[in-house]
Scaffold this motif. Structure first.
Motif, short mmCIF file in Angstrom:
data_model
loop_
_atom_site.label_atom_id
_atom_site.label_comp_id
_atom_site.label_asym_id
_atom_site.label_seq_id
_atom_site.Cartn_x
_atom_site.Cartn_y
_atom_site.Cartn_z
N THR A 23 0.84 -1.20 0.00
CA THR A 23 0.00 0.00 0.00
C THR A 23 0.87 1.25 0.00
O THR A 23 0.59 2.23 -0.71
CB THR A 23 -0.92 0.02 1.23
OG1 THR A 23 -1.77 -1.14 1.20
CG2 THR A 23 -1.79 1.27 1.25
N ALA A 26 2.43 1.77 -3.47
CA ALA A 26 1.45 2.31 -4.41
C ALA A 26 1.16 3.78 -4.12
O ALA A 26 1.01 4.59 -5.05
CB ALA A 26 0.17 1.49 -4.35
N ALA A 27 1.08 4.14 -2.84
CA ALA A 27 0.78 5.52 -2.46
C ALA A 27 1.90 6.46 -2.89
O ALA A 27 1.65 7.55 -3.44
CB ALA A 27 0.55 5.62 -0.96
N THR A 28 3.15 6.08 -2.66
CA THR A 28 4.28 6.94 -3.04
C THR A 28 4.48 6.96 -4.55
O THR A 28 5.08 7.91 -5.09
CB THR A 28 5.57 6.48 -2.35
OG1 THR A 28 5.78 5.08 -2.60
CG2 THR A 28 5.51 6.71 -0.85
N ASN A 29 3.99 5.95 -5.22
CA ASN A 29 4.10 5.88 -6.68
C ASN A 29 2.99 6.65 -7.39
O ASN A 29 3.05 6.86 -8.60
CB ASN A 29 4.09 4.42 -7.13
CG ASN A 29 4.15 4.25 -8.63
OD1 ASN A 29 5.18 4.50 -9.25
ND2 ASN A 29 3.04 3.82 -9.23
N SER A 30 1.99 7.09 -6.63
CA SER A 30 0.80 7.68 -7.25
C SER A 30 1.08 9.02 -7.93
O SER A 30 0.32 9.45 -8.79
CB SER A 30 -0.31 7.85 -6.21
OG SER A 30 0.12 8.67 -5.14
N HIS A 31 2.15 9.71 -7.53
CA HIS A 31 2.51 10.99 -8.15
C HIS A 31 3.98 10.93 -8.59
O HIS A 31 4.85 10.58 -7.80
CB HIS A 31 2.32 12.15 -7.16
CG HIS A 31 0.91 12.32 -6.71
ND1 HIS A 31 -0.08 12.85 -7.51
CD2 HIS A 31 0.30 12.00 -5.53
CE1 HIS A 31 -1.23 12.87 -6.86
NE2 HIS A 31 -1.02 12.35 -5.65
N GLN A 100 2.83 -1.95 -12.30
CA GLN A 100 2.10 -0.67 -12.26
C GLN A 100 2.15 0.00 -10.89
O GLN A 100 1.87 1.19 -10.77
CB GLN A 100 0.64 -0.86 -12.67
CG GLN A 100 -0.17 -1.81 -11.80
CD GLN A 100 -0.14 -3.22 -12.34
OE1 GLN A 100 0.80 -3.63 -13.02
NE2 GLN A 100 -1.20 -3.98 -12.04
N SER A 101 2.54 -0.75 -9.85
CA SER A 101 2.61 -0.16 -8.51
C SER A 101 3.91 0.61 -8.27
O SER A 101 4.06 1.27 -7.25
CB SER A 101 2.44 -1.24 -7.44
OG SER A 101 3.53 -2.14 -7.46
N HIS A 104 6.23 4.88 -11.74
CA HIS A 104 6.87 6.20 -11.69
C HIS A 104 8.30 6.09 -11.16
O HIS A 104 9.19 6.83 -11.59
CB HIS A 104 6.06 7.16 -10.82
CG HIS A 104 4.82 7.65 -11.50
ND1 HIS A 104 3.59 7.72 -10.86
CD2 HIS A 104 4.59 8.07 -12.77
CE1 HIS A 104 2.68 8.18 -11.70
NE2 HIS A 104 3.27 8.39 -12.87
#
Length: 212
Positions: A23, A26-31, A100-101, A104
């Motif tokens: 989690t 994924a959160a740190t990768n979201s931007h 995909q997680s 970035h």
């Protein structure tokens, strides 16, 4: 004899602390901005330490340099003992995150490449060590965290220096999990062991280390 991996134990500690690595990744990768900031901070660890040590040399703070070497040496011993007691491949190897997680992060370079070196050492297929491109392969405890904590501590006497060093290294310590592939338990252990090393170094050195 090949020692068993203990990533399940470390992941279990994270779970008890309410931390979910996938989690968080994924959160740190979201931007993309966050991924870039964390990656840059992670890659700056050595440079920041060199800048702090350079400043201490310019200021002729032999006491602080001796203290840093003592803390580094004690932390290195703790690192070797820790990695022997709890051998781990890292959270990335344990969880096998979907591409995909971390897309970035991956756009900024290959992810967790040191895992290949670790695996080759374990299965005996690594016959030549290229000293020009040596990878750190210790997951538990986190040496990035250790170096970050001791560098902040070494810069503590200079206000204009310690504030940016704290900000960069605090960001770097957060980055050890998505960029470095560490469990949260690795980070907490690295920080705790280095704080213990600092306390031991201070007690051994006596009042001379407190000079400002």
């Amino acid at each position: 004899m090949e020692l068993p991996l203990r990533d399940d134990v470390l992941a279990g500690v994270d779970h008890l602390l309410g931390f979910d690595w996938l989690t968080f990744l994924a959160a740190t990768n979201s931007h993309s901005f966050v991924a870039t900031m964390l990656t840059t901070a992670y890659q700056s660890t050595g440079l920041v330490s060199q800048l702090v040590l350079g400043w201490l040399i310019l200021q002729r703070r032999g006491d602080r340099l001796a203290e840093f070497i003592a803390v580094l040496s004690l932390s290195a011993v703790a690192l070797c003992v820790g990695m022997w007691l709890i051998l781990a491949a890292g959270a990335f190897a344990y969880f096998h995150p979907a591409p995909q997680s971390y897309e970035h992060f991956a756009a900024l370079g290959d992810m967790w490449t040191f895992g290949r070196t670790f695996s080759m050492l374990r299965d005996g297929s690594l016959s030549v060590v290229d000293m020009a491109s040596v990878d750190g392969i210790v997951s538990f405890p986190s040496f990035h965290t250790m170096l970050g904590v001791m560098t902040i501590y070494a810069a503590r006497d200079t206000r204009w220096l310690v504030v940016p060093v704290f900000v960069v290294n605090a960001t770097m310590i957060v980055a050890t999990m998505p960029v470095g592939g560490h469990h949260l338990a690795d980070v907490l252990a690295g920080g705790g062991l280095t704080i213990a090393a600092i306390l031991i170094a201070r007690r051994s050195a006596g009042p001379s280390v407190s000079r400002t």
